[in-house]
Every structure is written in structure tokens, then in C-alpha cells.
Design an enzyme around this catalytic site. Structure first.
Site, mmCIF file in Angstrom:
data_model
loop_
_atom_site.group_PDB
_atom_site.id
_atom_site.type_symbol
_atom_site.label_atom_id
_atom_site.label_comp_id
_atom_site.label_asym_id
_atom_site.label_seq_id
_atom_site.Cartn_x
_atom_site.Cartn_y
_atom_site.Cartn_z
ATOM 1 N N GLU A 17 0.840 -1.209 0.000
ATOM 2 C CA GLU A 17 0.000 0.000 0.000
ATOM 3 C C GLU A 17 0.874 1.259 0.000
ATOM 4 O O GLU A 17 2.080 1.210 0.229
ATOM 5 C CB GLU A 17 -0.895 0.041 1.244
ATOM 6 C CG GLU A 17 -2.236 -0.681 1.098
ATOM 7 C CD GLU A 17 -3.263 0.122 0.312
ATOM 8 O OE1 GLU A 17 -2.911 1.212 -0.211
ATOM 9 O OE2 GLU A 17 -4.417 -0.327 0.224
ATOM 10 N N ASN A 153 -10.480 5.698 1.483
ATOM 11 C CA ASN A 153 -9.558 5.294 0.420
ATOM 12 C C ASN A 153 -9.545 6.389 -0.651
ATOM 13 O O ASN A 153 -10.279 7.376 -0.569
ATOM 14 C CB ASN A 153 -9.979 3.956 -0.199
ATOM 15 C CG ASN A 153 -9.267 2.780 0.426
ATOM 16 O OD1 ASN A 153 -8.051 2.809 0.610
ATOM 17 N ND2 ASN A 153 -10.007 1.742 0.767
ATOM 18 N N ASP A 203 -10.181 1.728 -4.512
ATOM 19 C CA ASP A 203 -9.134 1.648 -3.494
ATOM 20 C C ASP A 203 -8.257 2.896 -3.626
ATOM 21 O O ASP A 203 -8.779 3.999 -3.744
ATOM 22 C CB ASP A 203 -8.342 0.347 -3.637
ATOM 23 C CG ASP A 203 -7.714 -0.101 -2.331
ATOM 24 O OD1 ASP A 203 -7.245 0.751 -1.555
ATOM 25 O OD2 ASP A 203 -7.664 -1.310 -2.063
#
Length: 296
Positions: A17, A153, A203
Site C-alpha cells: 500500500e 480510500n 481503493d
């Protein structure tokens, strides 16, 4: 949309991430959330350096060109000294139950404030939305600036910094806000784009130099670009089911880097891809904007 996609780091991260390109160091910093690791990847030498954190690490902000980084751990916000490995507390977690809540997506605004969202993990059992928020870290400390979301997100800022984007993944919505660059305050929340979750879950995201909003489509294995007026400009298939977040990098900020997850996020039998958990480079023909560092 034509683009070439290649894996530049086949590292099998559990939950890659938050890629951030350091112009000063010419490295891609990123985290493996579930493995509690902050990483620095040199794409020229192919070397990935890693620092173990004492708790789940969701996001971070680089501080200038030095050795220090603000990290968002489950236990709070800390100043991390890469040279010594020391962690110094900056702010305790917000007053939410740490058993069910944690920090999630975050980044700096164009003025160098750190915006960090949270996720209400209890939603996935209770289905009660709206238990998370977004917070701002600056010289005044930690302040809640957006409420009534479930999983933060897709945070990004327009090139002029006056529009803030934020996805609420379970809702299938990306919101746009007017953003006061003098105070770091978002307002005028409105729907920017919506998407059926069966066609990909929003996302992590990034904005290019022309204002295009790039967002990962989790569980679809694709990256989408939307124009500043919310029109879908195209999609790029990627060889992993769970792309997680994007960052423009490279010498001319012309490479779109992508992290991915090797641990299955949601139930299902779709293959994750042989290089799931890897870091990818996508050549799109677009260029990005240098990521601001934390300045407070």
C-alpha cells in the site's frame, strides 16, 4: 487505454500500500500493512530496503529530504528516524475503539499537511456504515475534518490543491470536496463518481498533472482514469486481482507505480495472480506531480 505494465518488485507483500515517490532520493517508499513494514525501493538498482514497525502501518508522509518519516500505526502517529530506527510519538489515535478501528489511506495536501483517514472494521460484520473519519495533522495537532464514512480510500488532490477526492470503498463512491488551501479544511461534499462494487471496488488513487484521477479497482484487476468532470476515460488491466494504490514516479514523474495485495482481502475464488503482492510500473503517457512532504 493503451499502456504497458511490468512487475518491478516481485516481493509477495501481504498488503502492499501507499506508494510515495521521493524526488530527493529517487526511491519509491511503500508499506506492507499486515507485515508491519515500511519499505524503500530503488528501481534502478532493484534494491528494496525494509524497516519493521511495532504495529500495523497504514500510511506515512516523508519529511523533507532527510531521514525522518511520519508513520500512521495502529497505536498512533509517530516520527520515525530511519537512521536510528527510533519512533517518537506525535499524536495518539483518535478516540475510537482500537479493536475495531484503525488508520487507513492518507497523504499530504499541496501545502504539506498530512491528511489521514480511518476504517471501521466492525462494518464488515454489522453493516452499519459511517463509523470512520478523516483527520488532519499540522502544527495545531490532530483534527477531524471529515466524518460519516466507513472506509477511507482514494485520497488525492487536484493539481491546484483546491479539490480533494476521497473514496468510501464499501459505498462504491468517490466524493469531491472544495478544499481551503489556507486552512486545510474540506467542504461541499458531493459525489464525483459512483461504481457498482461488482465491477471493481475503489481503493487507492493518484492525480496526474492534467487533473486526471487514477484509481485502483480492487477485485477487478484494473486501474481506471477519470477526467476532472467525472467521466471514465479508460481502464488498464493489471495482472493482479487486488491493485491497491498508485503513485507517479521516476526521473520525469512519467511512470505510474502500483502496489498490490498478496493476501486475499475479500472472500472469493478468483485467482490473485502469480505476482500478487508485487510492485508494478505502468507507462501511461501521463505525468504526475511531485508528492509534497510533511512541513509541520
Amino acid at each position: 487505454m493503451d499502456a504497458s505494465v511490468r512487475c518491478v518488485l516481485d516481493i509477495k507483500a501481504e498488503s502492499g500500500e501507499t506508494p510515495v515517490w521521493s524526488v530527493a532520493e529517487r526511491k519509491l517508499f511503500w508499506v506492507d500493512q499486515e507485515a508491519h513494514r515500511l519499505n524503500g525501493f530503488d528501481p534502478v538498482g532493484g534494491i528494496n530496503e525494509s524497516w519493521r514497525m511495532p504495529a500495523h502501518v497504514s500510511s506515512f508522509a516523508l519529511r523533507g529530504a532527510g531521514e525522518r518519516i511520519v508513520v500512521a500505526l495502529r497505536t498512533g502517529l509517530f516520527d520515525f528516524d530511519r537512521a536510528s530506527g527510533a519512533l517518537h510519538p506525535i499524536a495518539a489515535p483518535p478516540p475510537y475503539p482500537v479493536e475495531t478501528h484503525r488508520y487507513n489511506d492518507g497523504r499530504c495536501d499541496r501545502q504539506g499537511r498530512y491528511l489521514i483517514g480511518s476504517v471501521d472494521l466492525s462494518y464488515f460484520q454489522t453493516k452499519v456504515p459511517g463509523g470512520a473519519a478523516v483527520y488532519r495533522l499540522d502544527g495545531s495537532g490532530l483534527t477531524e475534518v471529515i466524518g460519516d464514512i466507513t472506509c477511507s480510500n482514494g485520497m488525492a488532490f487536484s493539481p491546484d490543491g483546491r479539490t480533494m477526492y476521497l473514496a468510501d470503498s464499501p459505498a462504491g463512491v468517490v466524493y469531491a470536496f472544495d478544499y481551503d488551501i489556507a486552512t486545510g479544511t474540506p467542504s461541499n461534499r458531493r459525489v464525483f463518481v459512483e461504481r457498482d462494487r461488482d465491477d471493481g471496488i475503489f481503493d487507492g488513487a493518484e492525480v496526474d498533472a492534467t487533473g486526471g484521477y487514477w484509481v485502483c479497482l480492487l477485485m477487478k484487476g484494473a486501474v481506471a482514469r477519470y477526467t476532472p468532470d467525472g467521466r471514465l476515460d479508460g481502464e488498464i488491466p493489471v495482472p493482479v486481482l487486488q491493485p491497491t494504490k498508485l503513485a507517479f514516479g521516476g526521473p520525469d514523474l512519467g511512470t505510474l507505480y502500483l502496489t498490490s495485495a498478496g493476501h486475499r482481502h475479500l472472500p472469493g475464488d478468483q485467482p490473485l495472480g502469480e505476482q500478487a503482492g508485487g510492485v508494478f510500473a505502468i507507462e501511461t503517457g501521463f505525468r504526475g506531480i511531485a508528492e509534497p512532504t510533511y512541513r509541520f
